[in-house]
Design a protein around this motif. Structure first.
Motif, PDB file in Angstrom:
ATOM      1  N   SER A 158       0.814  -1.208   0.000  1.00  0.00           N
ATOM      2  CA  SER A 158       0.000   0.000   0.000  1.00  0.00           C
ATOM      3  C   SER A 158       0.850   1.261   0.000  1.00  0.00           C
ATOM      4  O   SER A 158       2.066   1.224  -0.210  1.00  0.00           O
ATOM      5  CB  SER A 158      -0.939  -0.035   1.204  1.00  0.00           C
ATOM      6  OG  SER A 158      -1.923   0.975   1.111  1.00  0.00           O
ATOM      7  N   TYR A 166      -2.797   5.939   2.585  1.00  0.00           N
ATOM      8  CA  TYR A 166      -2.824   4.636   3.276  1.00  0.00           C
ATOM      9  C   TYR A 166      -4.236   4.351   3.792  1.00  0.00           C
ATOM     10  O   TYR A 166      -4.782   3.256   3.605  1.00  0.00           O
ATOM     11  CB  TYR A 166      -1.823   4.592   4.437  1.00  0.00           C
ATOM     12  CG  TYR A 166      -1.814   3.243   5.128  1.00  0.00           C
ATOM     13  CD1 TYR A 166      -1.115   2.172   4.580  1.00  0.00           C
ATOM     14  CD2 TYR A 166      -2.550   3.034   6.296  1.00  0.00           C
ATOM     15  CE1 TYR A 166      -1.128   0.924   5.180  1.00  0.00           C
ATOM     16  CE2 TYR A 166      -2.572   1.786   6.910  1.00  0.00           C
ATOM     17  CZ  TYR A 166      -1.859   0.730   6.350  1.00  0.00           C
ATOM     18  OH  TYR A 166      -1.878  -0.511   6.937  1.00  0.00           O
ATOM     19  N   ASN A 169      -6.675   3.842   0.932  1.00  0.00           N
ATOM     20  CA  ASN A 169      -6.567   2.479   0.398  1.00  0.00           C
ATOM     21  C   ASN A 169      -7.274   1.456   1.288  1.00  0.00           C
ATOM     22  O   ASN A 169      -7.851   0.489   0.784  1.00  0.00           O
ATOM     23  CB  ASN A 169      -5.096   2.098   0.199  1.00  0.00           C
ATOM     24  CG  ASN A 169      -4.453   2.867  -0.946  1.00  0.00           C
ATOM     25  OD1 ASN A 169      -5.139   3.532  -1.723  1.00  0.00           O
ATOM     26  ND2 ASN A 169      -3.142   2.781  -1.064  1.00  0.00           N
ATOM     27  N   GLN A 170      -7.233   1.686   2.611  1.00  0.00           N
ATOM     28  CA  GLN A 170      -7.942   0.776   3.528  1.00  0.00           C
ATOM     29  C   GLN A 170      -9.452   0.871   3.305  1.00  0.00           C
ATOM     30  O   GLN A 170     -10.143  -0.148   3.242  1.00  0.00           O
ATOM     31  CB  GLN A 170      -7.609   1.113   4.988  1.00  0.00           C
ATOM     32  CG  GLN A 170      -8.233   0.149   5.994  1.00  0.00           C
ATOM     33  CD  GLN A 170      -7.714  -1.270   5.833  1.00  0.00           C
ATOM     34  OE1 GLN A 170      -6.524  -1.522   5.977  1.00  0.00           O
ATOM     35  NE2 GLN A 170      -8.613  -2.216   5.514  1.00  0.00           N
ATOM     36  N   GLN A 173     -10.273  -0.891   0.115  1.00  0.00           N
ATOM     37  CA  GLN A 173     -10.248  -2.346   0.314  1.00  0.00           C
ATOM     38  C   GLN A 173     -11.558  -2.819   0.941  1.00  0.00           C
ATOM     39  O   GLN A 173     -12.135  -3.818   0.506  1.00  0.00           O
ATOM     40  CB  GLN A 173      -9.078  -2.746   1.223  1.00  0.00           C
ATOM     41  CG  GLN A 173      -7.729  -2.760   0.526  1.00  0.00           C
ATOM     42  CD  GLN A 173      -6.667  -3.474   1.372  1.00  0.00           C
ATOM     43  OE1 GLN A 173      -6.882  -3.783   2.537  1.00  0.00           O
ATOM     44  NE2 GLN A 173      -5.525  -3.733   0.772  1.00  0.00           N
ATOM     45  N   ASN A 179     -10.562  -6.483   1.553  1.00  0.00           N
ATOM     46  CA  ASN A 179     -10.063  -6.704   2.926  1.00  0.00           C
ATOM     47  C   ASN A 179     -10.285  -8.148   3.407  1.00  0.00           C
ATOM     48  O   ASN A 179      -9.606  -8.601   4.318  1.00  0.00           O
ATOM     49  CB  ASN A 179     -10.706  -5.712   3.903  1.00  0.00           C
ATOM     50  CG  ASN A 179     -12.220  -5.835   3.936  1.00  0.00           C
ATOM     51  OD1 ASN A 179     -12.844  -6.051   2.894  1.00  0.00           O
ATOM     52  ND2 ASN A 179     -12.811  -5.713   5.102  1.00  0.00           N
ATOM     53  N   ASN A 184      -3.319  -4.713   4.156  1.00  0.00           N
ATOM     54  CA  ASN A 184      -3.005  -3.383   3.615  1.00  0.00           C
ATOM     55  C   ASN A 184      -1.596  -3.063   4.123  1.00  0.00           C
ATOM     56  O   ASN A 184      -1.432  -2.454   5.175  1.00  0.00           O
ATOM     57  CB  ASN A 184      -4.042  -2.369   4.126  1.00  0.00           C
ATOM     58  CG  ASN A 184      -3.894  -0.985   3.507  1.00  0.00           C
ATOM     59  OD1 ASN A 184      -3.436  -0.833   2.383  1.00  0.00           O
ATOM     60  ND2 ASN A 184      -4.289   0.037   4.260  1.00  0.00           N
ATOM     61  N   ASP A 186       1.960  -1.611   4.850  1.00  0.00           N
ATOM     62  CA  ASP A 186       2.654  -0.314   4.870  1.00  0.00           C
ATOM     63  C   ASP A 186       4.159  -0.549   4.671  1.00  0.00           C
ATOM     64  O   ASP A 186       4.824  -1.075   5.553  1.00  0.00           O
ATOM     65  CB  ASP A 186       2.402   0.369   6.225  1.00  0.00           C
ATOM     66  CG  ASP A 186       3.241   1.625   6.431  1.00  0.00           C
ATOM     67  OD1 ASP A 186       3.907   2.078   5.473  1.00  0.00           O
ATOM     68  OD2 ASP A 186       3.239   2.154   7.565  1.00  0.00           O
ATOM     69  N   TYR A 210      -0.187  -0.507  -4.680  1.00  0.00           N
ATOM     70  CA  TYR A 210      -0.553   0.895  -4.954  1.00  0.00           C
ATOM     71  C   TYR A 210       0.699   1.568  -5.520  1.00  0.00           C
ATOM     72  O   TYR A 210       1.807   1.308  -5.056  1.00  0.00           O
ATOM     73  CB  TYR A 210      -0.965   1.588  -3.640  1.00  0.00           C
ATOM     74  CG  TYR A 210      -0.870   3.109  -3.688  1.00  0.00           C
ATOM     75  CD1 TYR A 210      -1.952   3.876  -4.090  1.00  0.00           C
ATOM     76  CD2 TYR A 210       0.315   3.766  -3.357  1.00  0.00           C
ATOM     77  CE1 TYR A 210      -1.859   5.266  -4.156  1.00  0.00           C
ATOM     78  CE2 TYR A 210       0.419   5.145  -3.420  1.00  0.00           C
ATOM     79  CZ  TYR A 210      -0.672   5.888  -3.824  1.00  0.00           C
ATOM     80  OH  TYR A 210      -0.559   7.251  -3.888  1.00  0.00           O
TER      81      TYR A 210
END
Length: 342
Positions: A158, A166, A169-170, A173, A179, A184, A186, A210
């Motif tokens: 991500s 970040y 993106n969550q 998801q 999800n 996700n 980092d 990403y």
């Protein structure tokens, strides 16, 4: 008669101005104060523009590099004439206010689209026919991207934890159902994110990630952008409310929302109105200047690589020697002068 007098007068003026500035192609340009920023795509455009203004128009170019806030403040304060990479969407409100006063002018697109999206390496996308984010919602597909820290799920590499993307993106998801199948992840920094992607390609391993463009890495790897619901302002704004809530109160603060792709932003150019009025030919060149994102990605790969190693002049020579689109932005006379300087 009168016409001849005028011609002689013009010739005399030209002779004087050239004599005053030895070694300069044409002295009508005078000074051009370029703005530059502390990131690489801006350096690419500033480097090319500087080379053309110096060698094609005979300008005395002075380039000032810094971060967004001080550089734009100097432009608003009439201390810098030209901005070659304007992230207009990020500063629109303040920019518009200064433009409304007639001090500056947005002179159009430099890179047609900066992109942020979810990507899969082309080999995996082709093999499993992955075209949209929803195609990823499959346990067999998720197994291709197994997360070493949580092998029950695939890993979606991500955005950086401290960046808004970040959390965005969550939320995406959760909305898309990803999800259930993916973490996700980092990567910790933009350098680490690039290294993870480059590493997967070096080892021929599948990657779901990403990323954004224009970037040097996009000029080197073959990533396929996954389709998401088309950008829609209302949906984006609704999503942002949830994002802000989660940033303040943690990932568990998620509430069901809508999701949409990131907006592709064009990157623009800006000029000081007073400079543009006295530099019509140079401004016409700057207005015409526009380089496709794919070319910018390749130029970034060259600029950051061993050949150029951050040398803006070498970068400009690389672009001007290997592309011809720029010749349509200037007169034949200017194009000849630039070519001679290569």
């Amino acid at each position: 008669g009168e016409k001849m007098k005028l011609i002689n007068k013009l010739l005399a003026v030209t002779a004087i101005s050239v004599a005053l500035v030895p070694g300069v192609v044409s002295a009508d340009c005078g000074k051009a104060r370029l703005a530059d920023f502390d990131w690489n795509s801006a350096n690419v455009h500033t480097g090319i523009v500087q080379f053309v203004l110096e060698h094609g128009f005979g300008c005395e170019v002075e380039t000032t590099r810094g971060s967004t806030t001080p550089i734009m403040a100097a432009h608003y304060d009439s201390q810098l004439d030209v901005v070659t990479e304007l992230w207009y969407d990020n500063i629109a409100e303040q920019y518009n206010a200064v433009q409304a006063e007639g001090i500056i002018e947005n002179i159009g697109i430099n890179t047609p689209d900066s992109q942020q999206a979810f990507y899969v390496d082309k080999a995996t996308a082709d093999k499993y026919n992955l075209k949209s984010v929803l195609d990823m919602n499959n346990p067999e597909v998720a197994a291709l991207f197994a997360d070493p820290e949580d092998p029950t799920k695939g890993r979606m590499v991500s955005c950086i934890g401290g960046w808004s993307c970040y959390t965005i993106n969550q939320v995406k998801q959760n909305v898309y159902g990803l999800n259930q199948y993916y973490t996700n992840f980092d990567p910790g920094s933009s350098g680490a994110l690039a290294a993870v992607i480059a590493g997967a390609f070096a080892k021929d391993q599948p990657i779901f990630t990403y990323y954004w463009a224009p970037t040097a890495l996009m000029g080197k790897v073959d990533l396929v952008r996954l389709v998401e619901p088309p950008y829609n302002t209302e949906c984006w704004d609704a999503m942002q409310l949830v994002v802000e809530d989660m940033k303040a109160n943690g990932m568990d603060a998620y509430t069901p929302t809508c999701a949409t792709e990131y907006k592709d932003m064009s990157l623009d150019k800006s000029v000081l109105t007073a400079w543009a009025e006295t530099h019509p030919d140079e401004t016409a060149f700057l207005k015409a200047y526009s380089i496709p994102t794919s070319t910018v990605n390749k130029l970034l790969a060259f600029y950051e690589g061993d050949e150029a190693d951050g040398d803006m002049e070498l970068l400009a020579i690389e672009y001007l020697s290997n592309n011809s689109e720029w010749k349509s932005w200037v007169s034949a006379d200017v194009a000849d002068k630039v070519s001679a300087a290569l």
